[in-house]
Design a protein around this motif. Structure first.
Motif, PDB file in Angstrom:
ATOM      1  N   GLU A 179      -1.103   0.919  -0.762  1.00 43.50           N
ATOM      2  CA  GLU A 179      -0.488   1.500   0.428  1.00 43.50           C
ATOM      3  C   GLU A 179       0.196   2.802   0.033  1.00 43.50           C
ATOM      4  O   GLU A 179       1.063   2.814  -0.824  1.00 43.50           O
ATOM      5  CB  GLU A 179       0.520   0.530   1.023  1.00 43.50           C
TER       6      GLU A 179
ATOM      7  N   ASP B  34       2.619   6.009   0.496  1.00 40.29           N
ATOM      8  CA  ASP B  34       3.838   6.426   1.186  1.00 40.29           C
ATOM      9  C   ASP B  34       3.535   7.687   1.975  1.00 40.29           C
ATOM     10  O   ASP B  34       2.579   8.411   1.686  1.00 40.29           O
ATOM     11  CB  ASP B  34       4.949   6.725   0.176  1.00 40.29           C
TER      12      ASP B  34
ATOM     13  N   LYS C 173       4.761  -0.967  -8.962  1.00 41.90           N
ATOM     14  CA  LYS C 173       3.990  -0.054  -8.120  1.00 41.90           C
ATOM     15  C   LYS C 173       3.065   0.768  -9.018  1.00 41.90           C
ATOM     16  O   LYS C 173       3.501   1.345 -10.009  1.00 41.90           O
ATOM     17  CB  LYS C 173       4.942   0.853  -7.345  1.00 41.90           C
TER      18      LYS C 173
END
Length: 75
Positions: free
Chosen positions: A57, A59, A4
């Motif tokens: 994306e 959170d 990530k």
């Protein structure tokens, strides 16, 4: 699976961001050029991920930069 990508790393200058290896700046492994690849926050600013199509994306708890240059959690 790729790692990530961090939005706000503490010391982006210590890492090369050119590939998924995230090597130390003084020990590059991928041969992605003669120097390290900068983190987008170093080039564009702390709100780099809000502009353009990065394919990241967020959170719900992602930290967004405040107007005064500091970061705060959305409420």
């Amino acid at each position: 699976m790729a790692k990530k990508f961090p939005l706000h790393p503490k010391h982006p200058e210590r890492i090369c961001w050119g590939c998924d290896k995230y090597c130390p700046a003084d020990s590059l492994q991928c041969g992605n050029g003669s120097g390290r690849t900068l983190h987008p926050a170093e080039m564009i600013g702390d709100d780099w991920y809000l502009h353009g199509d990065w394919g990241i994306e967020l959170d719900d708890g992602a930290v967004k930069p405040a107007d005064n240059g500091t970061t705060e959690s959305p409420q």
